[in-house]
Scaffold this active site. Structure first.
Site, PDB file in Angstrom:
ATOM      1  CB  SER A 129      -0.698  -0.117   1.486  1.00 39.06           C
ATOM      2  OG  SER A 129      -1.233   1.213   1.281  1.00 39.06           O
ATOM      3  CG  ASP A 130       1.318   5.677  -2.068  1.00 38.77           C
ATOM      4  OD1 ASP A 130       2.254   5.638  -1.152  1.00 38.77           O
ATOM      5  OD2 ASP A 130       1.210   6.918  -2.869  1.00 38.77           O
ATOM      6  CG  ASP A 131       2.039   7.658   4.533  1.00 41.14           C
ATOM      7  OD1 ASP A 131       1.790   7.105   5.214  1.00 41.14           O
ATOM      8  OD2 ASP A 131       1.694   8.979   4.498  1.00 41.14           O
ATOM      9  CG  MET A 132      -2.237   2.377   4.835  1.00 48.69           C
ATOM     10  SD  MET A 132      -2.814   1.969   3.574  1.00 48.69           S
ATOM     11  CE  MET A 132      -4.940   1.733   4.295  1.00 48.69           C
TER      12      MET A 132
END
Length: 177
Positions: free
Chosen positions: A172-175
């Site tokens: 995931s990209d930054d949550m």
């Protein structure tokens, strides 16, 4: 202490395999020497100068998916030579967004085009892709529910896993975005 590197856009504009390999080898070697074995690169997004988070920051190789595939493939191979895995990003395509997903919802429903999947398809089929990073973009063309791609089973499983055949790790990209 890191060597100065040109932008992906500069490399794409040069469109010279030897130049890209030179800089990609430099990055791979430097990371390896420091004991780093994973790089969240290369960016596979299409270049659009109006995209504030990618195009405006020269993070994309080109508009042309073939040029993106070529230079991303060279970058991946150079990293692999030095024992560094790569994470291609931002699936399924963030390059045509007109807003920065770091600051709010980036809905690409009206701007995203099917060709944005081509670099992913090409590199996955070639067996070069170690891992894929998702984009927190909304794309009603790919998922009518308008869930962000990261949370969309239609996009992550239906397209990335089933249609493109990717079996590796998905990040995931930054949550916090």
């Amino acid at each position: 202490g890191f060597p100065k590197m040109p932008s992906a856009q500069w490399l794409g504009n040069q469109n010279n395999a030897d130049t890209t390999k030179f800089y990609a080898d430099n990055i791979g070697y430097t990371l390896s020497r420091l004991g780093i074995n994973l790089n969240y690169a290369p960016v596979l997004d299409v270049y659009n100068p109006n995209c504030p988070v990618l195009g405006a920051r020269e993070r994309c190789f080109a508009k042309d998916p073939a040029v993106i595939t070529k230079h991303a493939g060279i970058t991946i191979n150079s990293h692999h030579y030095f024992g560094v895995k790569t994470v291609v990003k931002h699936f399924p395509g963030h390059g045509n967004s007109l807003t920065d997903s770091h600051f709010g919802i980036a809905d690409v429903t009206k701007t995203w085009v099917q060709d944005e999947l081509i670099p992913y398809r090409n590199l996955i089929q070639s067996g070069q892709v170690d891992a894929v990073m998702t984009a927190h973009i909304v794309n009603g063309k790919l998922d009518a529910s308008k869930l962000p791609a990261t949370l969309s089973k239609k996009i992550m499983t239906g397209i990335l896993r089933d249609s493109l055949g990717f079996k590796g790790v998905i990040f995931s990209d930054d949550m916090m975005m």
